[in-house]
Design a protein around this motif. Structure first.
Motif, PDB file in Angstrom:
ATOM      1  N   THR A   1       0.803  -1.233   0.000  1.00 38.21           N
ATOM      2  CA  THR A   1       0.000   0.000   0.000  1.00 38.21           C
ATOM      3  C   THR A   1       0.829   1.273   0.000  1.00 38.21           C
ATOM      4  O   THR A   1       0.282   2.353  -0.210  1.00 38.21           O
TER       5      THR A   1
ATOM      6  N   LEU B   1      -0.519   4.651  -1.681  1.00 41.06           N
ATOM      7  CA  LEU B   1      -1.405   4.459  -2.827  1.00 41.06           C
ATOM      8  C   LEU B   1      -2.825   4.835  -2.433  1.00 41.06           C
ATOM      9  O   LEU B   1      -3.354   4.342  -1.450  1.00 41.06           O
ATOM     10  N   LEU B   2      -3.416   5.720  -3.223  1.00 40.98           N
ATOM     11  CA  LEU B   2      -4.815   6.104  -3.009  1.00 40.98           C
ATOM     12  C   LEU B   2      -5.747   5.262  -3.852  1.00 40.98           C
ATOM     13  O   LEU B   2      -6.884   4.994  -3.459  1.00 40.98           O
ATOM     14  N   ASP B   3      -5.286   4.888  -5.032  1.00 43.37           N
ATOM     15  CA  ASP B   3      -6.045   4.034  -5.944  1.00 43.37           C
ATOM     16  C   ASP B   3      -5.043   3.488  -6.961  1.00 43.37           C
ATOM     17  O   ASP B   3      -3.830   3.655  -6.788  1.00 43.37           O
ATOM     18  N   ALA B   4      -5.536   2.854  -8.023  1.00 45.14           N
ATOM     19  CA  ALA B   4      -4.650   2.227  -9.002  1.00 45.14           C
ATOM     20  C   ALA B   4      -3.784   3.227  -9.760  1.00 45.14           C
ATOM     21  O   ALA B   4      -2.746   2.850 -10.310  1.00 45.14           O
ATOM     22  N   GLU B   5      -4.165   4.493  -9.772  1.00 45.89           N
ATOM     23  CA  GLU B   5      -3.453   5.505 -10.560  1.00 45.89           C
ATOM     24  C   GLU B   5      -2.636   6.493  -9.729  1.00 45.89           C
ATOM     25  O   GLU B   5      -1.647   7.022 -10.206  1.00 45.89           O
ATOM     26  N   ARG B   6      -3.074   6.762  -8.480  1.00 43.06           N
ATOM     27  CA  ARG B   6      -2.493   7.870  -7.709  1.00 43.06           C
ATOM     28  C   ARG B   6      -1.817   7.400  -6.426  1.00 43.06           C
ATOM     29  O   ARG B   6      -2.329   6.539  -5.721  1.00 43.06           O
TER      30      ARG B   6
ATOM     31  N   TYR C   1      -8.494  16.833  -3.384  1.00 44.83           N
ATOM     32  CA  TYR C   1      -8.850  15.422  -3.530  1.00 44.83           C
ATOM     33  C   TYR C   1      -9.183  14.793  -2.180  1.00 44.83           C
ATOM     34  O   TYR C   1      -9.556  13.617  -2.105  1.00 44.83           O
ATOM     35  N   CYS C   2      -9.036  15.570  -1.111  1.00 50.70           N
ATOM     36  CA  CYS C   2      -9.340  15.121   0.240  1.00 50.70           C
ATOM     37  C   CYS C   2      -9.585  16.371   1.087  1.00 50.70           C
ATOM     38  O   CYS C   2      -9.401  17.491   0.621  1.00 50.70           O
TER      39      CYS C   2
END
Length: 158
Positions: A56, A76-81, A144-145
């Motif tokens: 992660t 990792l926030l998601d598969a891209e970022r 984004y948050c």
């Protein structure tokens, strides 16, 4: 004298000391007074650093001439970022080329985890950090948050 950056578990003595110095620095600047040891303990409790390890995330410690001087994490926030977090250089080691090398190492770690973009958030009063990010190709992005200490967001394609 040279910089060496390497992955390190967040619980090692050097990583722990750097995380404490980071929190003391940013909290003290926010409160406009030094943070106490108890406040640092409270701020680090339950802060999610256990996620800064594969798969992660990753945590890096930077050493200057063998001395622990810098740290930073990738989450990792998601598969891209991947989010950069806890980016810090001890004051005594600033101006020696470590900040850019740390960002490069964190970006490499993000790529190794599969990220194609890095993002981060910071405060407006952390002007040195904001200037560093801008110098290294980070541009302001929409939030984004959200959180009490988040005032500006940056992103960069890898």
């Amino acid at each position: 004298m040279t910089w060496i950056f390497a992955p390190e578990h967040v619980g090692t003595p050097d990583a722990t000391a750097l995380r404490r110095a980071y929190y003391g620095d940013v909290a003290g600047r926010y409160w406009k007074r030094p943070a106490t040891e108890a406040e640092i303990d409270e701020g680090l409790a339950g802060d999610g650093v256990e996620l800064l390890a594969p798969p992660t995330g990753q945590f890096l410690v930077g050493r200057y001439d063998g001395r622990p001087a810098a740290c930073g994490g990738v989450l990792l926030l998601d598969a891209e970022r991947a989010e950069l977090t806890r980016v810090f250089l001890r004051h005594a080691f600033r101006g020696k080329g470590g900040a850019g090398a740390l960002l490069h190492g964190l970006e490499d770690a993000a790529r190794a985890l599969g990220a194609r973009r890095t993002v981060l958030n910071t405060r407006l009063d952390l002007v040195e950090a904001r200037a560093l990010y801008a110098r290294h190709g980070y541009a302001e992005i929409p939030a984004y948050c959200s959180g009490p200490y988040m005032e500006v967001w940056y992103g960069k394609e890898l």
